[in-house]
Design a protein around this motif. Structure first.
Motif, PDB file in Angstrom:
ATOM      1  N   GLU A 238       0.810  -1.220   0.000  1.00  0.00           N
ATOM      2  CA  GLU A 238       0.000   0.000   0.000  1.00  0.00           C
ATOM      3  C   GLU A 238       0.844   1.270   0.000  1.00  0.00           C
ATOM      4  N   TYR A 242      -0.143   4.601   3.375  1.00  0.00           N
ATOM      5  CA  TYR A 242      -0.882   3.659   4.208  1.00  0.00           C
ATOM      6  C   TYR A 242      -0.002   2.901   5.189  1.00  0.00           C
ATOM      7  N   ASP A 294      -2.745   4.095  -3.520  1.00  0.00           N
ATOM      8  CA  ASP A 294      -3.467   5.300  -3.113  1.00  0.00           C
ATOM      9  C   ASP A 294      -2.624   6.088  -2.116  1.00  0.00           C
ATOM     10  N   ASN A 399      -3.248  -4.201  -2.466  1.00  0.00           N
ATOM     11  CA  ASN A 399      -4.132  -3.349  -1.668  1.00  0.00           C
ATOM     12  C   ASN A 399      -4.075  -1.914  -2.192  1.00  0.00           C
ATOM     13  N   HIS A 400      -5.241  -1.287  -2.321  1.00  0.00           N
ATOM     14  CA  HIS A 400      -5.328   0.074  -2.865  1.00  0.00           C
ATOM     15  C   HIS A 400      -4.620   0.163  -4.218  1.00  0.00           C
ATOM     16  N   LYS A 423      -3.091   9.724  -4.720  1.00  0.00           N
ATOM     17  CA  LYS A 423      -4.395   9.456  -4.116  1.00  0.00           C
ATOM     18  C   LYS A 423      -5.427  10.518  -4.498  1.00  0.00           C
ATOM     19  N   TYR A 426     -11.588  10.223  -2.065  1.00  0.00           N
ATOM     20  CA  TYR A 426     -12.418   9.023  -2.133  1.00  0.00           C
ATOM     21  C   TYR A 426     -13.892   9.366  -2.295  1.00  0.00           C
ATOM     22  N   PHE A 431     -13.839   2.469  -4.691  1.00  0.00           N
ATOM     23  CA  PHE A 431     -13.565   1.068  -4.379  1.00  0.00           C
ATOM     24  C   PHE A 431     -14.633   0.132  -4.927  1.00  0.00           C
TER      25      PHE A 431
END
Length: 638
Positions: A238, A242, A294, A399-400, A423, A426, A431
């Motif tokens: 990530e 993250y 992200d 992930n991401h 990123k 959101y 997702f």
């Protein structure tokens, strides 16, 4: 009385009146005093429902975050001087949280999927990141201000316990099928983030010693499972952003477990030692970091570097400790993006962090993480001047995930110029099934080729077939080689070798792509070019190389000159020149205007894609791009 959490409470006046603590809290105190008596941020049902209606997360989550931030500042103000008006402000904030219909963020709630509702279902509390954050904040307030709350507002601590038990502690123990525990889903950052907050609530608010021990044991198992899920080399798929909401959360949870008498096992300690080295390995210079998935290239929050410092000292990683300590003297070091009270108080009460000597970050010469296929190198150890380059291998189901196998980032004097956009803000679709329609996620807006009109595909089955990188201590020209063929659903593609070389002496970065096909040059698996981005997809199926650039770009035959002057930070007076063989590819610029606040905060008003389209569809060949500071060495095409 047993200390519930590892920080001095309001009764320790020597600590809370110390000059150092007052100085660190000065800004928060001024804001808290200005806010007191004004209306509190008020998340409404209509804000919550927007996620289900139009996909907007920000309307609700921003107000929740603002409420948390104000309560954090109010708590610090009351700790510095527990006079009645300051304690009343805390009580007001606490009761607002207790009366919130849900602590869950709308984007995570299953109320719509299960019941078709756009308002919270209070009889079915969902335990997510938001619920854990509220529980932890209330737990720390109870611990820190307990005597003052009892004196000023009898009953409020009982209410804290009741709500936390109902919304967090009982759901955690009574439901063990939460997906973030690793049930039918790979363990990722949610697991330590939520479980660490559950542990804080358990230690501070659970009065039954048997239940307290049982919950602590469950969390210990969960955190150990998270460490097991991380690769032995410390890599995090990530990325840097993250890491702070995954590995760092696990380190904080491990601290609380240690306070409760539960130490990490040797296997977990090995993973901890490895992952503590990750943040400084991703450092480009200043406040710029290698970003994958992200992640923002320039953090939009101040992270709790005291956590890294403490574990680096404990595990004997001098470089990680030095990098963390370099943040010690910077202002605004208390708060993360959620204005976290636990992180602020732990930083304030860490004596080793208070005594840490700030200085220059170590700026290691290179780092390699084979588990995730990430490698980073710079022109010289300990300095930002010159070039730094990173290469991303791995696969397109991480992930991401972004579609970015083989992507390259190049920084000049510590500032990225050939970039990963990072990123986005959101929303509901971020997702969902349409994730890979987002431009910022797609391969066409990463520094990878579109092969014969075909973009890389998402999914764990699409990835690098090989990843060859030098040892971290290798001082010769630094070279990474990987085969990208597995990332493309293109018929007949045998190999697509990408070789990235950092020549520290030149200095220059070269990226050479060498390919071979077994079929005729106009055949590929998809049957036709992907039309989502007409500019990126030549109608005759020719390959196009993409380079995403920050700042202003000047295009001339065979070269592009890039100058990036980011706002709010140091910039290089130098430019980066990118060169290629103009006889081999046609060049065009695609300017992408930015309107997402998370992207504009990093890159400004626009990014520019340099698109180099091959003039032929040869079944084999090599294409070379060279990047170097303008005016350094020869700029002739090699």
């Amino acid at each position: 009385m047993w200390a519930r959490l590892p920080a001095p409470d309001v009764a320790d006046r020597d600590f809370w009146t110390a000059d150092r603590v007052a100085a660190d809290c000065r800004s928060a105190l001024a804001t808290a005093d200005a806010e007191r008596g004004t209306p509190w941020p008020q998340p409404l049902a209509s804000h919550y429902a927007r996620f289900f209606r139009d996909g907007d997360r920000t309307a609700y989550e921003s107000r929740v975050a603002a409420r948390h931030a104000r309560l954090t500042r109010a708590t610090l103000a009351a700790l510095l001087d527990p006079r009645t008006d300051r304690v009343d402000e805390v009580v007001d904030g606490v009761l607002l949280l207790c009366e919130q219909s849900t602590w869950c963020w709308a984007a995570h709630d299953d109320t719509f999927d299960r019941f078709g509702r756009v308002t919270p279902t209070i009889t079915e509390p969902y335990l997510d990141l938001g619920a854990g954050e509220v529980a932890a904040q209330l737990a720390w307030i109870d611990h820190l201000l307990g005597p003052a709350l009892d004196e000023r507002a009898p009953g409020v601590r009982r209410r804290i316990r009741q709500e936390t038990r109902t919304r967090v502690l009982r759901p955690f123990t009574e439901r063990r099928d939460w997906w973030w525990l690793g049930v039918d889903h790979p363990i990722m950052n949610w697991s330590p983030w939520i479980q660490g907050n559950v542990l804080a609530a358990n230690l501070a608010l659970e009065d039954d010693p048997d239940r307290r021990r049982a919950v602590s044991a469950l969390v210990a198992e969960g955190i150990a499972a998270y460490w097991t899920s991380l690769p032995a080399d410390g890599g995090v798929d990530e990325g840097y952003h993250y890491w702070w909401q995954g590995a760092a959360r696990a380190l904080e949870a491990q601290d609380l477990l240690g306070f409760a008498g539960i130490e990490p096992d040797p296997a977990s300690l090995d993973r901890i030692r490895a992952t503590v080295a990750f943040p400084h390995s991703m450092h480009l210079g200043g406040d710029w970091y290698v970003n994958v998935a992200d992640g923002a290239a320039r953090p939009l929050a101040t992270w709790p570097w005291n956590v890294v410092h403490a574990w680096a000292v404990r595990t004997g990683d001098a470089a990680a400790a030095q990098h963390a300590a370099s943040y010690r003297g910077l202002p605004g070091g208390l708060f993360d993006e959620r204005a976290s009270l636990p992180r602020a108080v732990r930083m304030l009460s860490d004596p080793a962090w208070a005594d840490a000597s700030d200085g220059a970050p170590p700026l290691v010469p290179s780092a390699v993480f084979p588990s995730t296929g990430v490698a980073v190198a710079r022109s010289g150890a300990g300095e930002t001047r010159g070039l730094a380059v990173s290469v991303k291998g791995g696969h397109n189901g991480e992930n991401h995930n972004h579609v970015d196998v083989g992507s390259v980032i190049v920084a000049l004097d510590g500032v990225p110029v050939v970039v990963d956009a990072g990123k986005p803000t959101y929303r509901a679709g971020t997702f969902g099934p349409d994730r890979y329609e987002l431009w910022v996620v797609r391969g066409d807006w990463h520094n990878v080729p579109r092969v014969r009109g075909v973009e890389q595909a998402p999914g764990g089955q699409f990835g690098a077939r090989a990843f060859e990188a030098p040892p971290a201590a290798d001082s010769r020209p630094w070279r990474v080689r990987l085969d990208l063929a597995g990332a493309y659903p293109v018929g007949g593609l045998e190999h697509w070798w990408r070789e990235v070389v950092l020549d520290r002496a030149a200095p220059a970065v070269t990226v050479a792509d060498t390919w071979s096909f077994a079929d005729a040059p106009d055949t590929h698996a998809s049957g036709e070019s992907d039309a989502r981005d007409a500019a990126a997809s030549p109608p005759d199926g020719r390959t196009a190389w993409h380079w995403l650039l920050a700042g202003d770009v000047t295009l001339t035959p065979g070269s592009a000159v890039v100058r990036f002057a980011p706002q709010g930070g140091p910039t290089s007076p130098r430019e980066l020149t990118i060169t290629w063989d103009p006889a081999a590819a046609d060049a065009e610029l695609d300017v992408r205007e930015l309107d997402d606040p998370e992207l504009t905060a990093v890159w400004g008003e626009h990014l520019t894609r340099l698109r180099l389209t091959a003039r032929t569809t040869a079944p084999s060949g090599t294409f070379l791009v060279t990047m170097r500071p303008t005016g350094s060495g020869s700029l002739e095409v090699v």
